[in-house]
Design a protein around this motif. Structure first.
Motif, PDB file in Angstrom:
ATOM      1  N   ALA A 273     -13.066  -6.577  10.024  1.00 39.30           N
ATOM      2  CA  ALA A 273     -13.069  -7.354   8.665  1.00 39.30           C
ATOM      3  C   ALA A 273     -11.469  -7.702   8.473  1.00 39.30           C
ATOM      4  CB  ALA A 273     -13.460  -6.197   7.606  1.00 39.30           C
ATOM      5  N   GLN A 274     -10.764  -7.120   8.870  1.00 38.70           N
ATOM      6  CA  GLN A 274      -9.394  -7.627   8.554  1.00 38.70           C
ATOM      7  C   GLN A 274      -9.195  -8.842   9.216  1.00 38.70           C
ATOM      8  OE1 GLN A 274      -7.077  -6.661   6.373  1.00 38.70           O
ATOM      9  NE2 GLN A 274      -7.838  -4.813   5.789  1.00 38.70           N
ATOM     10  N   LEU A 275      -9.507  -8.894  10.687  1.00 39.01           N
ATOM     11  CA  LEU A 275      -9.520 -10.290  11.266  1.00 39.01           C
ATOM     12  C   LEU A 275     -10.177 -11.407  10.681  1.00 39.01           C
ATOM     13  CD1 LEU A 275      -9.967  -8.942  14.848  1.00 39.01           C
ATOM     14  CD2 LEU A 275      -7.734  -9.632  14.209  1.00 39.01           C
ATOM     15  N   MET A 276     -11.372 -11.023  10.167  1.00 42.02           N
ATOM     16  CA  MET A 276     -11.777 -12.237   9.471  1.00 42.02           C
ATOM     17  C   MET A 276     -11.102 -12.703   7.984  1.00 42.02           C
ATOM     18  SD  MET A 276     -15.924 -11.347   9.780  1.00 42.02           S
ATOM     19  CE  MET A 276     -15.914  -9.783   9.039  1.00 42.02           C
ATOM     20  N   ALA A 277     -10.634 -11.721   7.456  1.00 49.85           N
ATOM     21  CA  ALA A 277      -9.895 -11.997   6.090  1.00 49.85           C
ATOM     22  C   ALA A 277      -8.675 -12.867   6.763  1.00 49.85           C
ATOM     23  CB  ALA A 277      -9.620 -10.753   5.473  1.00 49.85           C
ATOM     24  N   GLN A 278      -7.908 -12.392   7.587  1.00 53.38           N
ATOM     25  CA  GLN A 278      -6.724 -13.227   8.237  1.00 53.38           C
ATOM     26  C   GLN A 278      -7.255 -14.376   8.443  1.00 53.38           C
ATOM     27  OE1 GLN A 278      -4.937 -10.684  11.230  1.00 53.38           O
ATOM     28  NE2 GLN A 278      -4.660  -8.925   9.803  1.00 53.38           N
ATOM     29  N   SER A 279      -8.312 -14.714   9.439  1.00 55.49           N
ATOM     30  CA  SER A 279      -8.828 -15.967   9.705  1.00 55.49           C
ATOM     31  C   SER A 279      -9.061 -16.836   8.604  1.00 55.49           C
ATOM     32  CB  SER A 279      -9.848 -15.718  10.732  1.00 55.49           C
ATOM     33  OG  SER A 279     -10.102 -17.094  11.393  1.00 55.49           O
ATOM     34  N   TRP A 280      -9.511 -16.259   7.649  1.00 53.38           N
ATOM     35  CA  TRP A 280     -10.099 -17.067   6.491  1.00 53.38           C
ATOM     36  C   TRP A 280      -9.086 -17.615   5.721  1.00 53.38           C
ATOM     37  CZ3 TRP A 280     -15.044 -18.765   5.515  1.00 53.38           C
ATOM     38  CH2 TRP A 280     -15.346 -19.258   4.187  1.00 53.38           C
ATOM     39  N   GLY A 281      -8.208 -16.586   5.292  1.00 54.08           N
ATOM     40  CA  GLY A 281      -6.975 -17.009   4.515  1.00 54.08           C
ATOM     41  C   GLY A 281      -7.207 -16.718   3.112  1.00 54.08           C
ATOM     42  N   THR A 282      -6.482 -17.778   2.358  1.00 55.24           N
ATOM     43  CA  THR A 282      -6.330 -17.449   0.910  1.00 55.24           C
ATOM     44  C   THR A 282      -7.958 -17.225   0.329  1.00 55.24           C
ATOM     45  OG1 THR A 282      -4.732 -19.222   0.675  1.00 55.24           O
ATOM     46  CG2 THR A 282      -6.175 -18.627  -1.291  1.00 55.24           C
ATOM     47  N   GLY A 283      -8.118 -16.275  -0.492  1.00 56.46           N
ATOM     48  CA  GLY A 283      -9.446 -15.964  -1.255  1.00 56.46           C
ATOM     49  C   GLY A 283     -10.165 -14.734  -0.506  1.00 56.46           C
ATOM     50  N   ALA A 284      -9.658 -14.281   0.596  1.00 50.77           N
ATOM     51  CA  ALA A 284     -10.226 -13.105   1.473  1.00 50.77           C
ATOM     52  C   ALA A 284      -9.609 -11.695   0.992  1.00 50.77           C
ATOM     53  CB  ALA A 284     -10.342 -13.411   2.810  1.00 50.77           C
ATOM     54  N   SER A 285     -10.559 -10.837   0.733  1.00 48.95           N
ATOM     55  CA  SER A 285     -10.224  -9.516   0.346  1.00 48.95           C
ATOM     56  C   SER A 285     -11.162  -8.489   0.891  1.00 48.95           C
ATOM     57  CB  SER A 285      -9.713  -9.212  -0.978  1.00 48.95           C
ATOM     58  OG  SER A 285     -10.727  -9.463  -1.898  1.00 48.95           O
ATOM     59  N   ILE A 286     -10.704  -7.237   0.787  1.00 51.07           N
ATOM     60  CA  ILE A 286     -11.687  -6.156   1.361  1.00 51.07           C
ATOM     61  C   ILE A 286     -11.547  -5.005   0.375  1.00 51.07           C
ATOM     62  CG2 ILE A 286     -12.214  -4.681   3.274  1.00 51.07           C
ATOM     63  CD1 ILE A 286     -10.935  -6.808   5.215  1.00 51.07           C
ATOM     64  N   GLU A 287     -12.818  -4.399   0.374  1.00 57.22           N
ATOM     65  CA  GLU A 287     -12.692  -3.071  -0.414  1.00 57.22           C
ATOM     66  C   GLU A 287     -13.608  -2.096   0.119  1.00 57.22           C
ATOM     67  OE1 GLU A 287     -14.153  -3.566  -4.495  1.00 57.22           O
ATOM     68  OE2 GLU A 287     -12.382  -4.752  -4.988  1.00 57.22           O
ATOM     69  N   VAL A 288     -13.636  -0.830   0.190  1.00 62.23           N
ATOM     70  CA  VAL A 288     -14.288   0.250   0.809  1.00 62.23           C
ATOM     71  C   VAL A 288     -15.263   0.833  -0.231  1.00 62.23           C
ATOM     72  CG1 VAL A 288     -14.286   2.218   1.986  1.00 62.23           C
ATOM     73  CG2 VAL A 288     -12.406   0.420   2.479  1.00 62.23           C
ATOM     74  N   GLU A 289     -16.599   1.048   0.060  1.00 67.34           N
ATOM     75  CA  GLU A 289     -17.491   1.757  -0.846  1.00 67.34           C
ATOM     76  C   GLU A 289     -17.600   3.053  -0.219  1.00 67.34           C
ATOM     77  OE1 GLU A 289     -21.894   1.143  -0.031  1.00 67.34           O
ATOM     78  OE2 GLU A 289     -21.741  -0.175  -1.743  1.00 67.34           O
ATOM     79  N   PRO A 290     -17.443   4.000  -1.212  1.00 67.36           N
ATOM     80  CA  PRO A 290     -17.427   5.572  -0.744  1.00 67.36           C
ATOM     81  C   PRO A 290     -18.689   6.135  -0.229  1.00 67.36           C
ATOM     82  CG  PRO A 290     -17.722   5.378  -3.226  1.00 67.36           C
ATOM     83  CD  PRO A 290     -17.237   3.776  -2.716  1.00 67.36           C
ATOM     84  N   ASP A 291     -19.911   5.745  -0.721  1.00 66.43           N
ATOM     85  CA  ASP A 291     -21.253   6.315  -0.133  1.00 66.43           C
ATOM     86  C   ASP A 291     -21.654   5.476   1.210  1.00 66.43           C
ATOM     87  OD1 ASP A 291     -23.754   4.728  -2.021  1.00 66.43           O
ATOM     88  OD2 ASP A 291     -21.589   3.787  -1.849  1.00 66.43           O
ATOM     89  N   GLN A 292     -22.509   6.442   1.856  1.00 65.30           N
ATOM     90  CA  GLN A 292     -23.122   6.013   2.984  1.00 65.30           C
ATOM     91  C   GLN A 292     -24.758   6.179   2.901  1.00 65.30           C
ATOM     92  OE1 GLN A 292     -21.749   7.385   6.796  1.00 65.30           O
ATOM     93  NE2 GLN A 292     -19.482   7.261   6.049  1.00 65.30           N
TER      94      GLN A 292
END
Length: 357
Positions: A273-292
């Motif tokens: 996910a971090q690699l995709m956000a870096q490749s995408w650039g501006t506007g890309a961010s990541i959050e973690v959902e606590p439940d499975q």
């Protein structure tokens, strides 16, 4: 082993699941090699789709909509195509949908495979069959060691169980019918594939693209789960090589084959996910959902030494290169590029690369 020169030129090939993401890329790859490709699948599973984006339907020899659970329709389509090689990709491929719709998943993945093999044994032109299953056919012991083709098969949720069951169907038809008819049949088990043109729900890369386009955060439910990530083109060139050997040498190349990434590309969900956000650039961010919300295994990786030694196959794209290829495809699509030409260029670029492992 090198590609057999001109093997695919004008060779009739039958592909089930050609309207899907991987099926579409396989058809494009086969046509790049000169094959005459006939498709059989349900109508488009997503909108947009790789099929529409590339104008694939206009380029195929034939494209028929049908259900692999309809044996008569499937047999008629295959008989009309008179293929030399059959690739079976039609399936219910989503883990979370399988959890919600177990009976649909089992009937499609198990009976669909049985129907495909039953149809093929009644078509005299067929010389080789490749059934695409998944890396999740192995009985997962949640261990860090990679699984080999001799590892025990099994599944503790509907998707994995249905795919493992389809492997048993392949083995039964191979020994009971296909070997005696000199039809080479193999099952192939790829890693977690991604690439341009995938718009399925509940899959990491298309989910990321959808959220990044909207400027919203990508929400991860299992960021520490490790998976064998690979660009869709990686296993496909292995499938084509295997099909060539099945036609020429039959039983010697029958059975199960792993086509996964280099072991150092078996990485956590959060890292991809971090690699995709870096490749995408501006506007890309990541959050973690606590439940499975559903059961999934924590670790999964494949030992592909059989493909390396038996077929001369090796990965060519690193994970970073694969992510860049995927993001470039989606951006080109958004900009209105000719996606057939763009897809063909990505195939050509991959074929000129040296193996990475």
């Amino acid at each position: 082993m090198a590609v057999i020169d001109n093997f695919w030129q004008d060779r009739p090939v039958f592909v089930t699941g050609h309207t899907g993401f991987m099926g579409g890329w396989l058809c494009a790859y086969l046509m790049h090699r000169g094959a005459r490709v006939h498709g059989y699948a349900l109508p488009l599973p997503t909108d947009p789709s790789f099929f529409d984006a590339t104008g694939l339907g206009e380029r195929l020899a034939t494209s028929k909509f049908g259900d692999v659970r309809d044996l008569d329709a499937l047999t008629a389509a295959m008989q009309s195509a008179a293929p030399s090689v059959v690739f079976h990709l039609a399936a219910q491929p989503l883990v979370r949908r399988a959890h919600a719709e177990p009976m649909e998943t089992v009937s499609t993945n198990v009976m669909g495979t049985a129907n495909l093999l039953e149809a093929a044994r009644h078509v005299p032109s067929v010389k080789a069959i490749i059934v695409v299953t998944t890396d999740k056919v192995y009985r997962n012991l949640d261990r860090q060691e990679p699984y080999t083709e001799d590892s025990e098969l099994g599944g503790r949720e509907p998707y994995s169980a249905s795919k493992a069951a389809s492997e048993f169907i392949v083995d039964a038809w191979r020994h009971s019918y296909l070997h005696a008819q000199d039809i080479g049949v193999a099952s192939v088990r790829a890693g977690n594939i991604f690439g341009g043109g995938d718009w399925a729900q509940d899959r990491l890369v298309p989910d990321a693209v959808r959220t990044f386009e909207k400027g919203q955060p990508l929400v991860l439910r299992n960021p520490n789960s490790t998976r064998p990530w690979q660009h869709v083109l990686e296993p496909l060139h292995g499938y084509l090589t295997l099909a060539e050997r099945l036609v020429s040498d039959g039983e010697e190349f029958a059975g199960g084959w792993n086509f996964g990434p280099a072991l150092n590309d078996c990485r956590p969900v959060g890292e991809l996910a971090q690699l995709m956000a870096q490749s995408w650039g501006t506007g890309a961010s990541i959050e973690v959902e606590p439940d499975q919300r559903i059961f999934e295994e924590q670790f999964l990786s494949l030992d592909c030494s059989k493909a390396r030694s038996g077929l001369g196959w090796r990965p060519r794209l690193s994970l970073e290169q694969g992510v860049e290829q995927a993001i470039a495809w989606y951006r080109a699509y958004a900009e209105g590029a000719d996606m057939w030409n763009f897809t063909t260029r990505q195939i050509e670029d991959m074929e000129t690369m040296e193996a990475t492992a």
